[in-house]
Design a protein around this motif. Structure first.
Motif, PDB file in Angstrom:
ATOM      1  N   PRO A  20       0.828  -1.214   0.000  1.00  0.00           N
ATOM      2  CA  PRO A  20       0.000   0.000   0.000  1.00  0.00           C
ATOM      3  C   PRO A  20       0.861   1.262   0.000  1.00  0.00           C
ATOM      4  CG  PRO A  20      -0.844  -1.572   1.581  1.00  0.00           C
ATOM      5  CD  PRO A  20       0.480  -2.106   1.098  1.00  0.00           C
ATOM      6  N   VAL A  21       0.527   2.191  -0.885  1.00  0.00           N
ATOM      7  CA  VAL A  21       1.260   3.449  -1.010  1.00  0.00           C
ATOM      8  C   VAL A  21       0.665   4.504  -0.085  1.00  0.00           C
ATOM      9  CG1 VAL A  21       1.885   5.286  -2.639  1.00  0.00           C
ATOM     10  CG2 VAL A  21       1.878   2.924  -3.388  1.00  0.00           C
ATOM     11  N   VAL A  22      -0.657   4.464   0.096  1.00  0.00           N
ATOM     12  CA  VAL A  22      -1.355   5.431   0.935  1.00  0.00           C
ATOM     13  C   VAL A  22      -2.086   4.677   2.040  1.00  0.00           C
ATOM     14  CG1 VAL A  22      -3.104   7.256   0.999  1.00  0.00           C
ATOM     15  CG2 VAL A  22      -1.660   6.996  -1.025  1.00  0.00           C
ATOM     16  N   LEU A  23      -1.897   5.118   3.269  1.00  0.00           N
ATOM     17  CA  LEU A  23      -2.576   4.540   4.422  1.00  0.00           C
ATOM     18  C   LEU A  23      -3.516   5.593   4.990  1.00  0.00           C
ATOM     19  CD1 LEU A  23       0.556   2.967   6.130  1.00  0.00           C
ATOM     20  CD2 LEU A  23      -1.045   1.837   4.615  1.00  0.00           C
ATOM     21  N   MET A  24      -4.814   5.352   4.903  1.00  0.00           N
ATOM     22  CA  MET A  24      -5.786   6.312   5.442  1.00  0.00           C
ATOM     23  C   MET A  24      -5.776   6.228   6.958  1.00  0.00           C
ATOM     24  SD  MET A  24      -9.076   6.123   2.908  1.00  0.00           S
ATOM     25  CE  MET A  24     -10.112   6.716   4.191  1.00  0.00           C
ATOM     26  N   GLY A  25      -5.883   7.385   7.595  1.00  0.00           N
ATOM     27  CA  GLY A  25      -5.903   7.426   9.053  1.00  0.00           C
ATOM     28  C   GLY A  25      -7.309   7.386   9.604  1.00  0.00           C
ATOM     29  N   ALA A  26      -7.414   7.657  10.883  1.00  0.00           N
ATOM     30  CA  ALA A  26      -8.707   7.625  11.566  1.00  0.00           C
ATOM     31  C   ALA A  26      -9.636   8.746  11.100  1.00  0.00           C
ATOM     32  CB  ALA A  26      -8.494   7.717  13.072  1.00  0.00           C
ATOM     33  N   ASN A  27      -9.071   9.805  10.517  1.00  0.00           N
ATOM     34  CA  ASN A  27      -9.887  10.925  10.048  1.00  0.00           C
ATOM     35  C   ASN A  27     -10.637  10.597   8.767  1.00  0.00           C
ATOM     36  OD1 ASN A  27      -9.046  12.486  12.188  1.00  0.00           O
ATOM     37  ND2 ASN A  27      -7.360  13.390  11.043  1.00  0.00           N
ATOM     38  N   LEU A  46      -0.708   2.432 -10.897  1.00  0.00           N
ATOM     39  CA  LEU A  46      -1.405   1.345 -10.200  1.00  0.00           C
ATOM     40  C   LEU A  46      -0.954   1.368  -8.742  1.00  0.00           C
ATOM     41  CD1 LEU A  46      -3.244  -1.191 -10.543  1.00  0.00           C
ATOM     42  CD2 LEU A  46      -1.133  -2.500 -10.893  1.00  0.00           C
ATOM     43  N   ILE A  47      -1.917   1.578  -7.821  1.00  0.00           N
ATOM     44  CA  ILE A  47      -1.556   1.692  -6.407  1.00  0.00           C
ATOM     45  C   ILE A  47      -2.514   0.893  -5.530  1.00  0.00           C
ATOM     46  CG2 ILE A  47      -0.546   3.995  -6.700  1.00  0.00           C
ATOM     47  CD1 ILE A  47      -3.100   5.098  -5.261  1.00  0.00           C
ATOM     48  N   LYS A  48      -2.063   0.674  -4.297  1.00  0.00           N
ATOM     49  CA  LYS A  48      -2.914   0.105  -3.260  1.00  0.00           C
ATOM     50  C   LYS A  48      -3.109   1.162  -2.183  1.00  0.00           C
ATOM     51  CE  LYS A  48      -1.784  -4.811  -3.612  1.00  0.00           C
ATOM     52  NZ  LYS A  48      -1.174  -5.958  -2.905  1.00  0.00           N
ATOM     53  N   VAL A  49      -4.335   1.227  -1.647  1.00  0.00           N
ATOM     54  CA  VAL A  49      -4.689   2.164  -0.578  1.00  0.00           C
ATOM     55  C   VAL A  49      -5.274   1.358   0.576  1.00  0.00           C
ATOM     56  CG1 VAL A  49      -6.102   4.147   0.066  1.00  0.00           C
ATOM     57  CG2 VAL A  49      -5.184   3.977  -2.257  1.00  0.00           C
ATOM     58  N   LYS A  50      -4.723   1.529   1.755  1.00  0.00           N
ATOM     59  CA  LYS A  50      -5.200   0.815   2.950  1.00  0.00           C
ATOM     60  C   LYS A  50      -6.282   1.666   3.621  1.00  0.00           C
ATOM     61  CE  LYS A  50      -4.189  -2.605   5.904  1.00  0.00           C
ATOM     62  NZ  LYS A  50      -4.057  -3.992   5.601  1.00  0.00           N
TER      63      LYS A  50
END
Length: 98
Positions: A20-27, A46-50
């Motif tokens: 994953p390139v981008v990890l979303m936070g609690a916000n 082509l990316i992965k987002v958590k």
């Protein structure tokens, strides 16, 4: 952007070894996160987002919002990870005809 099943299968194979390139936070999905995803798509295609959401419907809603905001194509969900694709100005990934 709509992808055929053949194109999705091809992209799934390419995405398998990616982290994953981008990890979303609690916000959640903020403007900053969308900007980061947009930049990552421009650079990598082509990316992965958590996504931290436990609820499948919430993850699907987040995926739809990201695709709408970044004009990316949704490829698949693997657990809490989204796989997204958007061709660059000069595409590196050559999609099969589908």
């Amino acid at each position: 952007m709509n992808l055929s099943n053949k194109q999705k299968q091809y992209l799934k194979g390419l995405a398998h070894p990616l982290k994953p390139v981008v990890l979303m936070g609690a916000n959640g999905l903020t403007e900053g996160v969308v900007a980061e995803i947009d930049g990552a798509l421009a650079h990598h295609e082509l990316i992965k987002v958590k996504v931290p959401a436990d609820d499948r419907e919430t993850r699907n809603a987040v995926a739809e919002a990201i695709c709408r905001e970044t004009e990316a194509a949704f490829v698949q969900t693997i657990g809490k990870t989204l796989v997204l694709y958007r061709p660059a100005e000069e595409p590196v990934i050559k999609l099969p005809r589908g």
